[in-house]
Each structure stands twice: as C-alpha cells, then as structure tokens.
Write an enzyme that holds these catalytic residues in place. Structure first.
Site, PDB file in Angstrom:
ATOM      1  N   SER A 178      -7.757 -21.363  10.390  1.00 34.63           N
ATOM      2  CA  SER A 178      -6.745 -20.791   9.310  1.00 34.63           C
ATOM      3  C   SER A 178      -5.186 -19.680   9.598  1.00 34.63           C
ATOM      4  O   SER A 178      -5.160 -20.418  10.823  1.00 34.63           O
ATOM      5  CB  SER A 178      -7.638 -19.203   9.252  1.00 34.63           C
ATOM      6  OG  SER A 178      -6.825 -17.960   8.195  1.00 34.63           O
TER       7      SER A 178
ATOM      8  N   TYR B 170     -11.772 -11.655  13.747  1.00 31.07           N
ATOM      9  CA  TYR B 170     -11.971 -12.779  13.196  1.00 31.07           C
ATOM     10  C   TYR B 170     -10.548 -13.354  13.583  1.00 31.07           C
ATOM     11  O   TYR B 170     -10.823 -14.726  13.605  1.00 31.07           O
ATOM     12  CB  TYR B 170     -11.509 -12.138  11.821  1.00 31.07           C
ATOM     13  CG  TYR B 170     -11.660 -13.672  10.170  1.00 31.07           C
ATOM     14  CD1 TYR B 170     -12.881 -14.189  10.817  1.00 31.07           C
ATOM     15  CD2 TYR B 170     -10.084 -14.067  10.138  1.00 31.07           C
ATOM     16  CE1 TYR B 170     -12.296 -15.482  10.022  1.00 31.07           C
ATOM     17  CE2 TYR B 170     -10.187 -15.197   9.531  1.00 31.07           C
ATOM     18  CZ  TYR B 170     -11.210 -16.117   9.186  1.00 31.07           C
ATOM     19  OH  TYR B 170     -11.061 -17.052   8.337  1.00 31.07           O
TER      20      TYR B 170
ATOM     21  N   LYS C 156     -10.452 -17.357  15.435  1.00 36.22           N
ATOM     22  CA  LYS C 156     -10.084 -19.131  14.939  1.00 36.22           C
ATOM     23  C   LYS C 156      -9.149 -19.953  16.070  1.00 36.22           C
ATOM     24  O   LYS C 156      -9.012 -21.010  16.475  1.00 36.22           O
ATOM     25  CB  LYS C 156      -9.392 -18.252  13.736  1.00 36.22           C
ATOM     26  CG  LYS C 156     -10.230 -18.592  12.709  1.00 36.22           C
ATOM     27  CD  LYS C 156     -11.357 -19.210  11.937  1.00 36.22           C
ATOM     28  CE  LYS C 156     -11.927 -18.436  10.603  1.00 36.22           C
ATOM     29  NZ  LYS C 156     -13.816 -19.593  11.008  1.00 36.22           N
TER      30      LYS C 156
HETATM   31  P1  NAD Z   1     -17.779 -18.126   2.163  1.00 37.36           P
HETATM   32  O1  NAD Z   1     -18.438 -16.656   3.337  1.00 37.36           O
HETATM   33  O2  NAD Z   1     -17.914 -18.086   1.018  1.00 37.36           O
HETATM   34  O3  NAD Z   1     -18.525 -19.169   3.568  1.00 37.36           O
HETATM   35  C1  NAD Z   1     -19.018 -19.409   4.326  1.00 37.36           C
HETATM   36  C2  NAD Z   1     -21.147 -19.669   4.173  1.00 37.36           C
HETATM   37  O4  NAD Z   1     -21.454 -19.507   5.642  1.00 37.36           O
HETATM   38  C3  NAD Z   1     -21.479 -18.454   3.609  1.00 37.36           C
HETATM   39  O5  NAD Z   1     -22.361 -19.565   2.778  1.00 37.36           O
HETATM   40  C4  NAD Z   1     -22.616 -18.069   4.989  1.00 37.36           C
HETATM   41  O6  NAD Z   1     -23.756 -17.698   4.357  1.00 37.36           O
HETATM   42  C5  NAD Z   1     -22.414 -19.028   6.156  1.00 37.36           C
HETATM   43  N1  NAD Z   1     -22.276 -18.516   7.310  1.00 37.36           N
HETATM   44  C6  NAD Z   1     -22.088 -17.587   7.071  1.00 37.36           C
HETATM   45  N2  NAD Z   1     -22.303 -17.376   9.571  1.00 37.36           N
HETATM   46  C7  NAD Z   1     -23.283 -18.546   9.173  1.00 37.36           C
HETATM   47  C8  NAD Z   1     -24.177 -18.701  10.381  1.00 37.36           C
HETATM   48  N3  NAD Z   1     -24.082 -17.887  11.310  1.00 37.36           N
HETATM   49  N4  NAD Z   1     -25.601 -19.195  10.219  1.00 37.36           N
HETATM   50  C9  NAD Z   1     -25.164 -20.231   8.694  1.00 37.36           C
HETATM   51  N5  NAD Z   1     -24.934 -19.611   7.992  1.00 37.36           N
HETATM   52  C10 NAD Z   1     -23.268 -18.840   7.975  1.00 37.36           C
HETATM   53  O7  NAD Z   1     -16.541 -18.406   3.218  1.00 37.36           O
HETATM   54  P2  NAD Z   1     -15.541 -19.770   3.003  1.00 37.36           P
HETATM   55  O8  NAD Z   1     -13.849 -18.745   2.164  1.00 37.36           O
HETATM   56  O9  NAD Z   1     -15.832 -20.405   2.390  1.00 37.36           O
HETATM   57  O10 NAD Z   1     -14.829 -19.429   3.944  1.00 37.36           O
HETATM   58  C11 NAD Z   1     -15.330 -20.408   5.003  1.00 37.36           C
HETATM   59  C12 NAD Z   1     -14.763 -21.211   6.719  1.00 37.36           C
HETATM   60  O11 NAD Z   1     -13.023 -21.519   5.883  1.00 37.36           O
HETATM   61  C13 NAD Z   1     -14.513 -20.063   6.897  1.00 37.36           C
HETATM   62  O12 NAD Z   1     -14.568 -19.844   8.369  1.00 37.36           O
HETATM   63  C14 NAD Z   1     -13.670 -19.585   7.475  1.00 37.36           C
HETATM   64  O13 NAD Z   1     -13.703 -17.799   8.050  1.00 37.36           O
HETATM   65  C15 NAD Z   1     -12.533 -20.344   6.768  1.00 37.36           C
HETATM   66  N6  NAD Z   1     -11.198 -19.988   6.099  1.00 37.36           N
HETATM   67  C16 NAD Z   1     -11.192 -19.346   4.851  1.00 37.36           C
HETATM   68  C17 NAD Z   1     -10.175 -18.826   3.994  1.00 37.36           C
HETATM   69  C18 NAD Z   1     -10.268 -17.829   2.963  1.00 37.36           C
HETATM   70  O14 NAD Z   1      -9.327 -17.277   2.576  1.00 37.36           O
HETATM   71  N7  NAD Z   1     -11.348 -18.588   2.488  1.00 37.36           N
HETATM   72  C19 NAD Z   1      -9.426 -18.643   4.849  1.00 37.36           C
HETATM   73  C20 NAD Z   1      -9.155 -19.659   6.340  1.00 37.36           C
HETATM   74  C21 NAD Z   1     -10.443 -20.013   6.548  1.00 37.36           C
HETATM   75  C1  UD1 Z   2      -6.754 -13.173   3.900  1.00 40.55           C
HETATM   76  C2  UD1 Z   2      -6.913 -12.893   5.263  1.00 40.55           C
HETATM   77  C3  UD1 Z   2      -6.612 -13.235   6.600  1.00 40.55           C
HETATM   78  C4  UD1 Z   2      -6.841 -15.196   6.082  1.00 40.55           C
HETATM   79  C5  UD1 Z   2      -6.039 -15.268   4.776  1.00 40.55           C
HETATM   80  C6  UD1 Z   2      -5.983 -16.381   4.605  1.00 40.55           C
HETATM   81  C7  UD1 Z   2      -7.024 -10.668   5.045  1.00 40.55           C
HETATM   82  C8  UD1 Z   2      -6.715  -9.129   5.543  1.00 40.55           C
HETATM   83  N1  UD1 Z   2      -6.554 -11.594   5.766  1.00 40.55           N
HETATM   84  O1  UD1 Z   2      -5.082 -12.613   4.726  1.00 40.55           O
HETATM   85  O2  UD1 Z   2      -7.036 -13.011   7.571  1.00 40.55           O
HETATM   86  O3  UD1 Z   2      -5.959 -16.176   7.445  1.00 40.55           O
HETATM   87  O4  UD1 Z   2      -6.501 -14.347   3.830  1.00 40.55           O
HETATM   88  O5  UD1 Z   2      -6.566 -16.626   3.562  1.00 40.55           O
HETATM   89  O6  UD1 Z   2      -8.407 -10.489   4.581  1.00 40.55           O
HETATM   90  N2  UD1 Z   2      -3.055  -8.283  -1.900  1.00 40.55           N
HETATM   91  C9  UD1 Z   2      -2.465  -6.960  -2.867  1.00 40.55           C
HETATM   92  N3  UD1 Z   2      -3.899  -6.018  -3.047  1.00 40.55           N
HETATM   93  C10 UD1 Z   2      -4.967  -6.428  -2.843  1.00 40.55           C
HETATM   94  C11 UD1 Z   2      -4.862  -7.406  -2.000  1.00 40.55           C
HETATM   95  C12 UD1 Z   2      -4.447  -7.603  -1.561  1.00 40.55           C
HETATM   96  O7  UD1 Z   2      -1.753  -6.426  -3.001  1.00 40.55           O
HETATM   97  O8  UD1 Z   2      -5.706  -5.479  -3.580  1.00 40.55           O
HETATM   98  C13 UD1 Z   2      -1.807  -8.258  -0.628  1.00 40.55           C
HETATM   99  C14 UD1 Z   2      -2.325  -7.946   0.458  1.00 40.55           C
HETATM  100  O9  UD1 Z   2      -1.023  -6.980   0.697  1.00 40.55           O
HETATM  101  C15 UD1 Z   2      -1.295  -9.611   0.697  1.00 40.55           C
HETATM  102  C16 UD1 Z   2      -1.579 -10.774  -0.500  1.00 40.55           C
HETATM  103  O10 UD1 Z   2      -1.094 -10.353  -1.431  1.00 40.55           O
HETATM  104  O11 UD1 Z   2       0.570  -9.469   0.446  1.00 40.55           O
HETATM  105  C17 UD1 Z   2      -2.461 -12.142   0.276  1.00 40.55           C
HETATM  106  O12 UD1 Z   2      -3.763 -10.867   0.325  1.00 40.55           O
HETATM  107  P1  UD1 Z   2      -4.476 -11.492   0.838  1.00 40.55           P
HETATM  108  O13 UD1 Z   2      -5.529 -12.011  -0.468  1.00 40.55           O
HETATM  109  O14 UD1 Z   2      -5.549 -10.292   1.398  1.00 40.55           O
HETATM  110  O15 UD1 Z   2      -4.287 -12.516   1.727  1.00 40.55           O
HETATM  111  P2  UD1 Z   2      -3.922 -12.568   3.369  1.00 40.55           P
HETATM  112  O16 UD1 Z   2      -3.156 -10.835   3.441  1.00 40.55           O
HETATM  113  O17 UD1 Z   2      -3.025 -13.383   3.326  1.00 40.55           O
END
Ligand code: NAD
Ligand code: UD1
Length: 335
Positions: A124, A149, A153
């Site tokens: 991330s 969290y 990473k």
């Molecule tokens: P998500 O929660 O939709 O998907 C994660 C999946 O992993 C879920 O289906 C959950 O059931 C499964 N899971 C969790 N722990 C597990 C375990 N111990 N064994 C088996 N399955 C397990 O999340 P996502 O948004 O698709 O994110 C996927 C990955 O990307 C994660 O590692 C997350 O940290 C990373 N990531 C997400 C974002 C974001 O904004 N969505 C940003 C940066 C990094």
């Molecule tokens: C989130 C995660 C971060 C991850 C990143 C990338 C949190 C706290 N952090 O952060 O760990 O790496 O996504 O996917 O979840 N905002 C509002 N109102 C809301 C929600 C958000 O104003 O109800 C603003 C926030 O202040 C921020 C922006 O929208 O400025 C984006 O927020 P969000 O979607 O939570 O993402 P990140 O803050 O980037």
C-alpha cells in the site's frame, strides 16, 4: 496452463484480479476464509469469465490447510491479497492484524520455498506516510507506520525482501494507491461491511440515500481547496497490473528477484474535486458537510508511476469521471 493461487480471491481487488488472470489463460485457485467476503462472489466471477474457479475456504494462517492445498495443486505463482485491512480496527486490535497479516505471509513464503512458487504481494501507498516530495517514487523514503495495519505492509515487504535474498523465491510487491470502481458488468464489486471507512463507498451510500450526509474530514490542509489529495485508481486497471506481474515472474523477465512497483494513475484529486466530479457526471447532488480532520490522515499523496509504466509496460487507463461512474453503476446495481 500455469496455476495461480489467489489468496483473498473473493475480496474486492482479489475477485477483479481473478477475472483478469482467467482472461489471460491462467488457471486460478482461490483460498479465502470469507472473513470479509461472500462465497456468492464466485458466481459473479463465473458470470464474467464463464469459469467457476476452484475454491478453498481456508484461513491462510492455518499452515497445514495451505500445505494440503499445495499438495493437491502444482502452484506456479501466488497472488497474496488475504489480509485484514481496516485501519481503525488495527489500532484497537493490533495483535489481530499482526497475526493475520504476517503469519499468513510467513506461511506462504515457507510453503513457496522449495516448491518453486513466485509471489505477488498486496502492499500500500501507506508505507510512504506523509511524503516530503511528490509524486512518490518507489525510492521515496518509507515513513514510520501510522497504524498497525500500515506497519503490517511495511514489515511484510521487509520479510519478503529478506526471504528473497536468502532463497530462490522471486517476488513483486505492488503498492496500491486508492482503488475504486467495479467491473463493468457489475457482476463483482466492493461490498463494504458496516459503515464504510473509505471516501468513495461512503459517498456512494449517501448519494443512494442510504446515509444522510458525507463528512469531509477537514478543509484546512495546505492544498488548493484545503481538502486532502489522493491518487484514485480503477480496480480493473489495478487488477490488470497483477497479471503483468505474474507474467513477469513466470517468464523470468525480471532482472532482480524482488521488485516493488507503485500502482496509481499519477494524478492527485482533492476530496472536494472528487465530489464535484461525481455531481457533474451523475447529475446527483450530494449532501456533504465539512467537519474536523480525521486523526492520522495524510495531507497529500500521489504516485510517480514511471517505473510501472516503463518496466511493466502498464498504465492505468481510466480517468476519475469514469471511475466514479463505475462506482455509481455498482452502487445502483446493489438495489
Ligand atoms: P478485501 O477485504 O475485500 O479482501 C481481502 C480478502 O481476504 C477477503 O475476502 C477476506 O475474507 C480474505 N482474508 C482475510 N484474511 C484471511 C485469511 N487469514 N485467510 C484467508 N482469507 C483471508 O480487501 P481488498 O480491498 O480487496 O484488499 C486486498 C489486499 O490489498 C489487502 O491485502 C489489502 O491490505 C491491500 N490493499 C487494499 C487497499 C484498498 O484500498 N482496498 C489499498 C492498499 C492495499
Ligand atoms: C485508506 C487507508 C490507508 C490505505 C489507503 C489506500 C484509512 C484510514 N486509511 O486511506 O491505509 O493505504 O486507503 O487504499 O482507511 N474522507 C472524507 N470523508 C470520509 C472518508 C474519507 O473526507 O467519510 C477523506 C479522507 O480524509 C481522505 C480521503 O477522503 O482525505 C480518502 O480517504 P480514504 O478513502 O479513507 O483513503 P485514505 O485516507 O487514502
């Protein structure tokens, strides 16, 4: 046909990646404990690709269960999405995060070692913290983690780097910026559990009338309109980069056994810009109010994507208006 194990494959980014891997001819095996997703997602995947992926409902922290899966399948590459990802919850329950996110990774690395499986890891942009210089490149300094969290990473990346150094395992870490949107078919998308923490899922629920008002967290940041700036990327663009990463590992196109790439668009948008764009493209007026800053928020972060563009030959294609229409189409499909 090469076999790819997608952990967390019924989750948001995982399900979109499964579809793209299948479209590129990979046989996909999903392992997910359904802690943050539903089994019905498998039908959504089948609706798009015509292929129902083999599914194991297992916890990746359960090493014997993962070993049994590897005994049944010759896995060539692992795309490891499975993790807990709620930042606020990680502050309240740090051990849950360290256990789930790190033990799963260590298990996979131990099993991959000796079985010649390569690894793609979901990292991330949170590792950059509040950057000193923008846009951030992969060489920008890693900042002390703001949450457990985020720390999982950083530690995860360090574990992989050390293991690659000491073994034959090859790996790629992908640092995602802010994924939004859904598959164009709306057969799969993001299902936020409870109250969404992230901006776009919350905004969509307000626009759909499910929630009263969007809180904009602070308008006194040092940005042109005072609200925070992020690099939003469409989830299908993100998913496609994983296929290229898997291709690269399996075809040994990488000069180095461990590589890290930023996955963003390279463009930063403020919260107010995003709201305005949403209103313009959908014609929906959004009820929002400026409230206090959210603790731990980063003021501005967006990616330098040159490395991914040049080395992977990958570029995010979708602009913010298309991404928001995609999220809105998904929201409306939820009924
Ligand atoms: P998500 O929660 O939709 O998907 C994660 C999946 O992993 C879920 O289906 C959950 O059931 C499964 N899971 C969790 N722990 C597990 C375990 N111990 N064994 C088996 N399955 C397990 O999340 P996502 O948004 O698709 O994110 C996927 C990955 O990307 C994660 O590692 C997350 O940290 C990373 N990531 C997400 C974002 C974001 O904004 N969505 C940003 C940066 C990094
Ligand atoms: C989130 C995660 C971060 C991850 C990143 C990338 C949190 C706290 N952090 O952060 O760990 O790496 O996504 O996917 O979840 N905002 C509002 N109102 C809301 C929600 C958000 O104003 O109800 C603003 C926030 O202040 C921020 C922006 O929208 O400025 C984006 O927020 P969000 O979607 O939570 O993402 P990140 O803050 O980037």
């Amino acid at each position: 046909m090469s076999k790819v194990l997608v952990t967390g494959g019924t989750g948001y980014i995982g399900s979109h990646t499964v579809v793209e891997l299948q479209a590129s001819g990979y046989e996909v095996i999903i392992a997910d404990d359904l802690s943050n997703s539903k089994k019905e997602v498998l039908q959504g995947i089948e609706k798009i690709s015509g292929i129902l992926p083999t599914f194991y409902e297992i916890d990746i922290c359960n090493k014997p269960a993962v070993e049994a899966l590897f005994d049944q399948h010759q896995i060539d590459a692992i795309v490891h999405f499975a993790a807990s990802k709620a930042v606020g919850e990680s502050v309240e329950k740090p051990l849950l995060y360290y256990k789930n996110n790190l033990i799963s990774l260590v298990n996979l690395l131990e099993i991959a070692h000796g079985r010649n499986a390569s690894l793609v890891f979901s990292s991330s942009c949170t590792v950059y913290g509040e950057p000193d210089k923008l846009p951030v490149t992969e060489r920008s300094p890693i900042k002390p983690a703001i949450s457990p969290y985020g720390n999982t990473k950083q530690i995860g990346e360090e574990i992989i780097r050390d293991v690659v150094e000491a073994t034959q395992i090859q790996a790629i870490s992908l640092r995602y910026f802010n994924p939004i949107g859904a598959h164009d078919s709306v057969a799969i998308g993001e299902y936020p559990q409870g109250v969404p923490n992230n901006l776009v899922p919350y905004l969509m629920q307000v626009a759909a009338g499910e929630r009263e008002q969007l809180s904009v967290f602070g308008d006194d940041y040092s940005t042109p309109d005072g609200t925070c700036i992020r690099d939003y990327i469409h989830v299908v663009d993100l998913a496609k980069a994983h296929v290229i990463a898997v291709d690269r590992l399996l075809q040994s196109k990488n000069d180095k056994p461990y590589e890290v790439f930023n996955l963003g668009t390279g463009k930063g948008y403020s919260v107010l810009e995003l709201i305005k764009t949403f209103e313009q493209v959908t014609g929906v007026k959004l009820n929002y109010a400026i409230v206090d800053r959210r603790a731990g928020d980063i003021e501005k972060v967006y990616a330098d994507t040159t490395f991914a563009n040049d080395v992977l030959g990958w570029k995010a294609g979708k602009e913010l208006d298309e991404m928001l229409l995609s999220s809105w189409k998904w929201q409306q499909s939820l009924g």
